[in-house]
Structure formats: structure tokens, C-alpha cells
Design a protein around this motif. Structure first.
Motif, PDB file in Angstrom:
ATOM      1  N   GLY A 184      -3.397   0.436   3.290  1.00 22.20           N
ATOM      2  CA  GLY A 184      -4.071   1.862   3.664  1.00 22.20           C
ATOM      3  C   GLY A 184      -4.106   2.910   2.704  1.00 22.20           C
ATOM      4  N   ASN A 185      -4.282   2.344   1.386  1.00 17.16           N
ATOM      5  CA  ASN A 185      -4.532   3.151   0.260  1.00 17.16           C
ATOM      6  C   ASN A 185      -5.871   3.465  -0.281  1.00 17.16           C
ATOM      7  OD1 ASN A 185      -1.549   3.276  -0.352  1.00 17.16           O
ATOM      8  ND2 ASN A 185      -2.001   0.993  -0.257  1.00 17.16           N
ATOM      9  N   GLU A 186      -6.318   4.288  -0.932  1.00 22.88           N
ATOM     10  CA  GLU A 186      -7.432   4.833  -1.500  1.00 22.88           C
ATOM     11  C   GLU A 186      -7.439   4.395  -2.938  1.00 22.88           C
ATOM     12  OE1 GLU A 186     -11.542   7.376  -2.171  1.00 22.88           O
ATOM     13  OE2 GLU A 186      -9.866   8.326  -1.248  1.00 22.88           O
ATOM     14  N   VAL A 187      -8.009   3.243  -3.660  1.00 17.75           N
ATOM     15  CA  VAL A 187      -7.704   3.074  -5.256  1.00 17.75           C
ATOM     16  C   VAL A 187      -9.061   3.084  -5.780  1.00 17.75           C
ATOM     17  CG1 VAL A 187      -6.873   1.012  -6.409  1.00 17.75           C
ATOM     18  CG2 VAL A 187      -5.901   1.486  -4.295  1.00 17.75           C
ATOM     19  N   GLY A 207      -6.576  -3.113   4.512  1.00 18.65           N
ATOM     20  CA  GLY A 207      -6.862  -1.799   4.909  1.00 18.65           C
ATOM     21  C   GLY A 207      -7.147  -0.767   3.747  1.00 18.65           C
ATOM     22  N   ASN A 208      -7.224  -1.290   2.536  1.00 21.11           N
ATOM     23  CA  ASN A 208      -7.489  -0.485   1.229  1.00 21.11           C
ATOM     24  C   ASN A 208      -9.059  -0.182   1.039  1.00 21.11           C
ATOM     25  OD1 ASN A 208      -4.463  -0.354   0.472  1.00 21.11           O
ATOM     26  ND2 ASN A 208      -5.072  -2.563   0.572  1.00 21.11           N
ATOM     27  N   HIS A 209      -9.293   0.824   0.474  1.00 18.87           N
ATOM     28  CA  HIS A 209     -10.642   1.256   0.004  1.00 18.87           C
ATOM     29  C   HIS A 209     -10.767   1.216  -1.616  1.00 18.87           C
ATOM     30  CE1 HIS A 209     -14.147   4.311  -0.029  1.00 18.87           C
ATOM     31  NE2 HIS A 209     -14.465   3.059  -0.443  1.00 18.87           N
ATOM     32  N   GLY A 448     -15.462   2.889  10.251  1.00 17.74           N
ATOM     33  CA  GLY A 448     -14.463   3.448   9.251  1.00 17.74           C
ATOM     34  C   GLY A 448     -13.471   2.189   8.849  1.00 17.74           C
ATOM     35  N   VAL A 449     -12.599   2.431   7.639  1.00 19.61           N
ATOM     36  CA  VAL A 449     -11.673   1.707   7.327  1.00 19.61           C
ATOM     37  C   VAL A 449     -10.706   1.180   8.152  1.00 19.61           C
ATOM     38  CG1 VAL A 449     -10.299   1.187   5.439  1.00 19.61           C
ATOM     39  CG2 VAL A 449     -12.429   2.288   4.730  1.00 19.61           C
ATOM     40  N   GLN A 450     -10.309   0.125   8.565  1.00 17.65           N
ATOM     41  CA  GLN A 450      -9.214  -0.532   9.245  1.00 17.65           C
ATOM     42  C   GLN A 450      -8.010  -1.050   8.195  1.00 17.65           C
ATOM     43  OE1 GLN A 450      -8.543   0.017  12.197  1.00 17.65           O
ATOM     44  NE2 GLN A 450      -6.721  -0.911  12.497  1.00 17.65           N
ATOM     45  N   ALA A 457      -4.016  -0.700  13.070  1.00 13.32           N
ATOM     46  CA  ALA A 457      -4.283  -0.047  11.835  1.00 13.32           C
ATOM     47  C   ALA A 457      -3.028   0.550  11.269  1.00 13.32           C
ATOM     48  CB  ALA A 457      -5.316   1.244  11.927  1.00 13.32           C
ATOM     49  N   SER A 458      -2.727   0.765  10.208  1.00 11.59           N
ATOM     50  CA  SER A 458      -1.599   1.349   9.516  1.00 11.59           C
ATOM     51  C   SER A 458      -1.491   2.925   9.598  1.00 11.59           C
ATOM     52  CB  SER A 458      -1.470   0.997   7.929  1.00 11.59           C
ATOM     53  OG  SER A 458      -2.518   1.836   7.245  1.00 11.59           O
ATOM     54  N   PRO A 459      -0.328   3.576   9.951  1.00 16.12           N
ATOM     55  CA  PRO A 459      -0.188   5.044   9.988  1.00 16.12           C
ATOM     56  C   PRO A 459      -1.320   5.608   8.987  1.00 16.12           C
ATOM     57  CG  PRO A 459       1.897   3.971  10.096  1.00 16.12           C
ATOM     58  CD  PRO A 459       0.971   2.845   9.615  1.00 16.12           C
ATOM     59  N   GLY A 460      -1.923   6.443   9.749  1.00 11.94           N
ATOM     60  CA  GLY A 460      -2.878   7.536   8.871  1.00 11.94           C
ATOM     61  C   GLY A 460      -4.133   6.815   8.629  1.00 11.94           C
ATOM     62  N   ARG A 461      -4.390   5.709   8.909  1.00 10.55           N
ATOM     63  CA  ARG A 461      -5.702   5.063   8.747  1.00 10.55           C
ATOM     64  C   ARG A 461      -6.436   4.268  10.046  1.00 10.55           C
ATOM     65  NH1 ARG A 461      -7.465   5.997   3.526  1.00 10.55           N
ATOM     66  NH2 ARG A 461      -5.642   6.720   2.380  1.00 10.55           N
TER      67      ARG A 461
END
Length: 532
Positions: A184-187, A207-209, A448-450, A457-461
Motif C-alpha cells: 500500500g505504499n507510493e514509491v 498494492g504499491n504504486h 484504483g490501486v488495490q 485491500a490494506s488499510p488506507g488503500r
């Protein structure tokens, strides 16, 4: 396509899995006195760190304070390295089974880990049972230029070689990073790798972007890379220990020559690299799942297996990769010099002149139930592969790109069941029977990103795709979990065997129960890769 290797200061992230595929890190004995440590740029490392009113100032202080089961809650602000050539944070302390150490954004906050002249934003250095989730790791590409990199990028200088998230072994103690989750991170914006895992095991990247990385490094890096993993606690080809699922990966490209050969290489979306072993690394015995990822507009491949074995690349969508004009175009989704690899239920939409797949030096590699469009004719085509426009909603490379299936798509309802992947990119359940090909199930409510390709999904995503009724397929049948027997792909009755390249023996199905596999999570890895 070539093998990559890490720089000495990169670190590795690994994710948990159990004997049947992926037990979560929540199983086991809980840490008796778990604490939450808080970090804020306005804090002080002399504080207790145990309340929002007395937070630590640096991530490193928190990382050096945690015990198994603890959480580091990171508050709003920007976190950079304390000195040039260090990492923003180096994680060496380990959690335990059932008591991982978690680094995450404080609820409602959006902290930014911002390496400037660091080797890594987040380095997992020989640690285990670690979770990195819901963070933004933002490199310094915006302040760098290609001309500057062409003049100055070199080995030993982190300025143009910074990795966002890196997992590797501790070279002093020899300890490996394992049971790592990156979710669930944006990298983005790192001159080196996005998420890299080297010499690691039990890794989930989900679930990362990951975007805009690998531009200026001399180490031939990629958006997400797994290099020379090491078996921890044994392994077998029927057990998934590494999972790369539900990630959105784009705009990663090598624009600087790889120092090893003086040539341009890699800049892939996702690469699984050198699992067959070499003179310096033993062969990896576990299995790798790459599923439900979107990979587009990368310089190298969308997704590929290189010198690897025991890999399943299923239900991914790759669009217009191979954009680099500095090297021969890589294919969208393919295997090269690999053994026991299955590439099923994917959509590969190529650029004009781009290679579609590869049969080079492969043994027991199966391509089937894929949709190919654009680019060159496939080198190998399975009996159920289709060459046709997949009719994506709004295929493109911009922020408004939408890779969901439109009405009439040949990918809808035409895949083969694969029990390890029961949901799509959004978390919606896949149809029983013949699932939809590609990362999205037909009728997905959101693009959207899952966070996770095989659970929620992970929390927040979490997207809205899991709310309400399952999507309806073109045939009018509601989608349900595909849980019938085994985890291997099952061709439709009467369709004949799946196509293979380079070998005559059939690829064996996985001996993993579908119910256990459905629990699998995803991790993100970041590591600098250096080729040999």
C-alpha cells in the motif's frame, strides 16, 4: 533482461508465507508488551517516543528502539537522511512470527520519506518479520537532470543511485531479510530502484504504486525487482514464498548505461531475476507468484522472468512497455532462459515493433490463455492464446489511463481457472469457471490501486470495488471465488494441453490448497540491481 546485483548498501524487504503458501505474519505468539512509537519532524530523539505529544524526531531512533510486535506510527512531515551516503532509515531489528514490527503512516497522516543523497530511503538490512505499509517514499529525481547524470553518475556515489525501498542481507552478520511485507505504499522518483529484494525470502510486495524510478542509476535497476532470493526454512516448487501482487508500475526506465557493460539495460516494470542460481548464489527452491499487476510505459519489459524457475505470471495487464530507444525493445510479458514458468491469463498490448514474448532458452515454460495485441507476432503461441484488441476502457500512459475491460473484450470470460488468484486488481472476486484475463475482472467498479491481489485491500488503500454485489460477467453469471480443487491452472475441457516452449514435460500443478492461497498478501521490494 540481464541479471542485476545490488550495491553494498542496499537492503531487502521480505514477506511472510507458511508451508502451504502464505501464512500471515499475524500467526504465532504475540509480543507481550507491544508498544507504538511516534515520529514527527518536530519531535526530539530524547523524548520517550510513546505518545503523539512526545514523539521521536527521526525514523532511525524509532527503528533502533522497537521490539517484536511494536509499531512505528509516522506523523506528517518530510524525513530525509541525517548525512550524505547514509539511509533515511536502516532497519536491523527483527520481529517474530505473530509479532512483526510495523512501520506505517499515522492514521490520517501522509508522511514522506525523502532520500536526497542517501543510498536508500528505507533499508531492511538482514531483518525479519517487518511490515512497511501506507507510506510515501519520494526520491530526488525532480532535482536531478539527465545531462547531470550522464556526467556524474558513477559507482560509489548515492546522488544518482538512490533506491526507494531496499531489502538485502546483512553483510557483516550474514543474516537474511525474510518475512517482509511491503504493501500500500507510493514509491516514486528515486534515481535507482523502486522496490528491490535481494538475497531475501518470504517476501510480499502488494498494492504499491511504483513510478518514475531507475532513471539515473548505473546499476541497471527496475521498478520492482527480486534478485537471487535465498531459501529460509527450506522451500519447494509447490509453495509460494514470494508474491508480487496488485501493484501499479509505470514510467520506470534506465537512462544511464549500466556500469558493468557500458550498455543500457533493464528499467523494467517487474523482474524476477536469477532464481536458477549462479556461481555465487544457490538456486531458489520456492515458488513465486506475480499476479494482478498493471505494468505500463516502462523502458524495459512490463514483467519478465530472467534465468529463473518456479514462477507463475498470471492475470497481469501490460501496456506499451519497451519504450526505451536506447536498447533493443524488451517484450511486454515473457520468460527468458527460464524453467518451470507459467504465463497465463495475461493481457499484453504492445508498442509497434515491440517483441511480444520469447522462447529463448526456455525449458518447460507455458504460454497460454493470454491476449496479445500490437507489436510483433508472438514467438510462441498457446492453443488458447488470442491475438486481438483486448478493448481496454482507455488504454494510455497518462494519469487518466483505464485498463478495465470494455464490453465485447475477448479477455472477458475466456481465461483458465487459477485457484491461487481468486480476486482481481481491485479486490473483487473473480468468476468461477472461466475467469476474465488480465488484471481486472469484467465489470470492475473502480480502476484504483488495490493493496492485495488475493485478499482485501490494506488499510488506507481500499477501493470501492469490494462493496456490494460481485460484478456480473458478460454471460450474466455473478462472480464467485474460484476455489475448486488445487492451485494449478486447469485448461477448459477439450482444449488440449497448454502450450510449452523448450521442453516436452508438462508443468506440474501446484499442490497448494486454494483456501490457504486465498490468504496471500503482497510485499514491495526495493533494491539496487547490478548486473554480472
Amino acid at each position: 533482461m540481464k541479471r542485476t546485483r545490488t550495491l553494498a548498501l542496499t537492503a531487502a524487504l521480505l514477506a511472510s508465507s507458511a508451508p502451504l503458501g502464505l501464512a500471515t505474519m499475524g500467526a504465532g505468539t504475540a509480543h507481550a508488551a507491544a508498544r507504538t512509537y511516534f515520529v514527527s519532524p518536530g519531535g526530539n530523539d530524547g523524548n520517550s517516543g510513546t505518545s503523539t505529544g512526545a514523539p521521536f524526531r527521526t525514523l532511525q531512533k524509532a527503528a533502533d528502539s522497537v521490539q517484536p510486535g511494536d509499531t512505528v506510527s509516522i506523523m506528517n512531515g518530510t524525513y530525509s537522511e541525517s548525512s550524505a551516503g547514509s539511509n533515511v532509515v536502516t532497519i536491523k531489528r527483527s520481529g517474530l512470527p505473530g509479532a512483526p514490527i510495523t512501520f506505517t503512516a499515522h492514521p490520517g497522516h501522509r508522511p514522506v520519506v525523502h532520500p536526497v543523497k542517501a543510498w536508500n530511503g528505507i533499508s531492511i538490512h538482514g531483518a525479519s518479520y517487518i511490515s512497511i505499509k501506507n507510506l510515501e517514499v519520494k526520491g530526488n529525481n525532480a532535482a536531478l537532470t539527465l545531462a547531470g547524470a550522464e556526467r556524474e553518475s558513477k559507482k560509489g556515489d548515492p546522488t544518482y543511485n538512490t533506491n526507494c525501498i531496499s531489502l538485502e542481507r546483512n553483510r557483516s552478520t550474514g543474516s537474511l531479510s525474510h518475512h517482509i511485507e511491503v504493501t500500500g505504499n507510493e514509491v516514486h522518483g528515486c534515481a535507482g530502484a523502486g522496490i528491490s529484494a535481494i538475497d531475501s525470502d518470504h517476501v510480499t510486495i502488494s498494492g504499491n504504486h511504483v513510478h518514475g524510478t531507475s532513471w539515473y542509476a548505473v546499476y541497471a535497476t527496475s521498478g520492482i525487482s527480486v534478485l537471487t532470493p535465498r531459501d529460509v526454512g527450506g522451500g519447494d516448487p509447490g509453495t509460494y514464498k514470494i508474491r508480487i501482487t496488485g501493484n501499479r508500475v509505470h514510467d520506470n526506465e534506465s537512462k544511464i548505461k549500466w556500469e558493468k557493460c557500458g550498455c543500457y539495460s533493464d528499467g523494467n516494470g517487474i523482474i524476477i531475476d536469477t532464481l536458477k542460481g549462479d556461481a555465487e548464489h544457490p538456486a531458489y527452491s520456492g515458488r513465486v507468484l506475480v499476479a494482478n499487476n498493471l505494468s505500463y510505459d516502462n523502458g524495459g519489459s512490463g514483467i519478465h522472468s530472467y534465468k529463473s524457475q518456479h514462477v507463475d505470471i498470471v492475470h497481469n495487464t501490460a501496456y506499451a512497455n519497451g519504450r526505451s530507444t536506447r536498447m533493443d525493445s524488451y517484450a511486454n510479458i515473457f520468460a527468458h532462459d527460464s524453467t518451470d514458468v507459467r504465463l497465463l491469463n495475461n493481457i499484453a498490448y504492445g508498442r509497434p515493433g515491440q517483441a511480444t514474448n520469447s522462447k529463448s532458452r526456455n525449458v518447460d515454460v507455458t504460454y497460454d490463455y493470454n491476449v496479445y495485441f500490437g507489436g510483433k507476432a508472438p514467438e510462441v503461441q498457446g492453443p488458447n492464446d488470442v491475438i486481438a484488441d483486448p478493448k481496454l476502457t482507455k488504454a494510455g500512459t497518462g494519469a487518466d489511463a483505464d485498463f478495465r475491460l470494455s464490453t465485447g473484450s475477448p479477455a472477458a470470460g475466456s481465461g483458465t481457472p487459477f485457484a491461487a488468484v481468486t480476486t482481481d486488481f481491485t479486490g473483487a472476486s473473480r468468476a468461477a469457471g472461466a475467469p476474465d484475463r488480465g488484471a481486472y475482472g469484467f465489470g470492475a467498479k473502480s480502476n484504483g490501486v488495490q493493496a492485495d491481489a488475493s485478499t482485501t485491500a490494506s488499510p488506507g488503500r481500499q477501493s470501492d470495488a469490494t462493496a456490494g454485489s460481485p460484478p456480473v460477467s458478460p454471460s450474466g453469471t455473478q462472480a464467485t471465488d474460484a476455489t475448486e480443487g488445487g492451485s494449478g491452472p486447469k485448461p477448459h475441457s477439450g482444449s488440449g494441453p497448454l502450450a510449452e516452449t523448450g521442453g516436452s514435460d508438462p508443468v506440474l500443478p501446484l499442490g497448494i490448497a486454494a483456501g490457504v492461497l486465498a490468504l496471500g498478501g503482497g510485499l514491495l521490494f526495493a533494491a539496487r540491481r547490478k548486473r554480472s
